[in-house]
Scaffold this motif. Structure first.
Motif, mmCIF file in Angstrom:
data_model
loop_
_atom_site.group_PDB
_atom_site.id
_atom_site.type_symbol
_atom_site.label_atom_id
_atom_site.label_comp_id
_atom_site.label_asym_id
_atom_site.label_seq_id
_atom_site.Cartn_x
_atom_site.Cartn_y
_atom_site.Cartn_z
ATOM 1 N N ASP A 1 -5.001 -0.442 -8.828
ATOM 2 C CA ASP A 1 -6.320 -0.218 -8.746
ATOM 3 C C ASP A 1 -7.168 -1.293 -9.470
ATOM 4 O O ASP A 1 -8.167 -1.945 -8.977
ATOM 5 C CB ASP A 1 -6.519 1.198 -9.447
ATOM 6 C CG ASP A 1 -6.088 2.386 -8.683
ATOM 7 O OD1 ASP A 1 -5.779 1.885 -7.565
ATOM 8 O OD2 ASP A 1 -6.076 3.311 -9.459
ATOM 9 N N VAL B 1 0.731 -1.219 -0.009
ATOM 10 C CA VAL B 1 -0.024 0.117 -0.049
ATOM 11 C C VAL B 1 0.723 1.293 -0.037
ATOM 12 O O VAL B 1 0.665 2.147 -0.889
ATOM 13 C CB VAL B 1 -0.972 0.000 1.368
ATOM 14 C CG1 VAL B 1 -1.454 1.498 1.390
ATOM 15 C CG2 VAL B 1 -1.972 -1.177 1.121
ATOM 16 N N ASP C 1 -6.085 8.402 -1.725
ATOM 17 C CA ASP C 1 -6.807 8.392 -0.407
ATOM 18 C C ASP C 1 -6.375 7.143 0.424
ATOM 19 O O ASP C 1 -6.445 7.480 1.656
ATOM 20 C CB ASP C 1 -8.600 8.478 -0.838
ATOM 21 C CG ASP C 1 -9.084 9.652 -1.465
ATOM 22 O OD1 ASP C 1 -8.106 10.729 -1.219
ATOM 23 O OD2 ASP C 1 -10.137 9.609 -2.052
ATOM 24 N N TYR C 2 -6.483 6.289 -0.136
ATOM 25 C CA TYR C 2 -5.990 4.956 0.682
ATOM 26 C C TYR C 2 -4.580 4.986 1.506
ATOM 27 O O TYR C 2 -4.547 4.649 2.582
ATOM 28 C CB TYR C 2 -5.949 3.821 -0.017
ATOM 29 C CG TYR C 2 -5.062 3.643 -1.304
ATOM 30 C CD1 TYR C 2 -3.734 3.272 -1.198
ATOM 31 C CD2 TYR C 2 -5.450 3.795 -2.558
ATOM 32 C CE1 TYR C 2 -2.646 3.132 -1.982
ATOM 33 C CE2 TYR C 2 -4.468 3.753 -3.635
ATOM 34 C CZ TYR C 2 -3.142 3.437 -3.330
ATOM 35 O OH TYR C 2 -2.327 3.392 -4.247
ATOM 36 N N GLU D 1 -5.039 7.657 4.312
ATOM 37 C CA GLU D 1 -5.910 7.358 5.502
ATOM 38 C C GLU D 1 -4.883 6.562 6.358
ATOM 39 O O GLU D 1 -5.005 6.471 7.664
ATOM 40 C CB GLU D 1 -6.930 6.365 4.844
ATOM 41 C CG GLU D 1 -7.862 5.955 6.175
ATOM 42 C CD GLU D 1 -8.539 6.986 6.838
ATOM 43 O OE1 GLU D 1 -8.815 6.774 7.890
ATOM 44 O OE2 GLU D 1 -8.835 8.084 6.296
#
Length: 376
Positions: free
Chosen positions: A181, A35, A300-301, A304
């Protein structure tokens, strides 16, 4: 005939030698690392797109302009952009120039060698004469200081060369994010393979540079010179930026009597693989500008993940730098796989011995890097 098994490495970083020999990367394969690496490379790819376009624009359209006031505007100067520039709500193109100058200073491989040839001097001289024609001030400057304008041409070559290198890397990192993605990238070895495939695909991509002066094109680096993406820009970039770098002002003493800076460039260990992320955000630390640029384009991931940290966004640039270092060890893994004398998965004992010597030689340079820290 039964081949003799290769004895375990006795190198202090033997774990990483064996990891590379088994098809793994320098960075541990964990979901968290995937990630971080993919997310930060997505942001980095967007930033490199901007850096690349500006470097190439400057090389081609600001050629031998002594006072390029609007060099960061890519030819589109508006009041809105000017206000954003003054407010610093913009991409920090200064970092791209800092990187270019680091490559120019450290040199290495074909581009550096070509800039010392008579062919380059002749081509640069023709372009300089055409540029200063009808300009008494520039003609006088060139007569008084004959090495000044040729040095500016050399610098323009590095503007263009780095811009072309980053063009490939930007597209590669954006494509990696797109594959992630779509669910095609799920592990660190897959990230490394994607980067390696991209490096190989563009390995022989020509590196050229020309400028147009009064309607006539002047080839400064023609295709016939034979400069290519991998050998003449990618490898010097890894050496100059990943490994050597330059000491950050305020972190070490530049006083010669203090002996805090090595006397030889080859001994420098200030590159991205060695830098302490904690000073990021401090005055005079160039990578701060890169981290500031990347924070605007975090997916965004990944954002976060940072928000869930102990300090949330209070140390966002430091967290970005830590992720960035992880990603650079993945890029370095791909480079090592591509540069190894034989495929790392070979079963031939002599080829494995050659690969072992190659990897251990590189591991010598990683001893003082942040390799073990990013894997904690």
């Amino acid at each position: 005939m039964v081949s003799t098994p290769l004895a375990p490495s006795s190198h202090p970083l033997a774990e990483y030698v064996h990891r590379l020999e088994s098809g793994q990367a320098l960075l541990k394969d964990t979901p968290e690392n995937v990630v971080e690496v993919v997310g930060i490379l997505k942001s980095y790819g967007v930033v490199l797109d901007a850096y690349s376009r500006n470097l190439i624009y400057f090389a081609e359209h600001q050629f031998l302009k002594l006072f390029p006031f609007f060099k960061y505007f890519n030819g589109d100067v508006t009041l809105s952009k000017l206000l954003k520039f003054w407010w610093h709500d913009r991409i920090n193109y200064e970092y791209a120039e800092y990187t270019m100058r680091s490559m120019l200073w450290h040199g290495g491989n074909g581009l550096d060698e070509y800039l010392d040839t008579d062919e380059f001097k002749d081509r640069a001289d023709r372009a300089i004469r055409a540029k200063v024609r009808g300009n008494p001030f520039m003609q006088g400057l060139n007569a008084l200081f004959p090495d000044f304008l040729p040095e500016q041409v050399r610098q323009s070559c590095y503007y263009s060369g780095l811009g072309q290198f980053w063009r490939v890397m930007s597209d590669m990192f954006i494509a990696l994010s797109d594959r992630y993605d779509r669910g095609e990238i799920k592990s660190i070895p897959q990230v490394v393979q994607h980067i390696l495939d991209g490096l190989v695909a563009d390995a022989n991509r020509p590196i050229t540079f020309s400028v147009e002066i009064d309607g006539e094109t002047y080839d400064i680096i023609p295709k016939s010179v034979g400069l290519t993406f991998l050998v003449d820009t990618a490898v010097p970039y890894v050496e100059s930026i990943f490994f050597r770098g330059a000491p950050f002002p305020g972190t070490v003493s530049y006083n010669a009597q203090a002996f805090q800076i090595p006397a030889e460039q080859s001994d420098f260990t200030y590159g991205a693989l060695y830098a302490d992320p904690l000073p990021i955000g401090g005055a005079g630390i160039p990578p701060t500008q890169l981290m500031q640029d990347m924070r605007h384009f975090l997916p965004d991931y990944l954002h976060e993940v940072y928000r869930k940290g102990k300090r949330q966004e209070d140390d966002l640039r430091v967290q970005i730098c830590q992720s960035f270092q992880k990603s650079m060890f993945c890029v370095t893994t791909a480079a090592l796989q591509g540069l190894a004398p034989h495929p790392l998965n070979t079963t031939d004992i002599e080829q494995r011995q050659a690969n072992r010597a190659f990897l251990e030689q590189w591991m010598n340079r990683f001893v003082t890097s942040r390799l073990e820290i990013v894997n904690q």
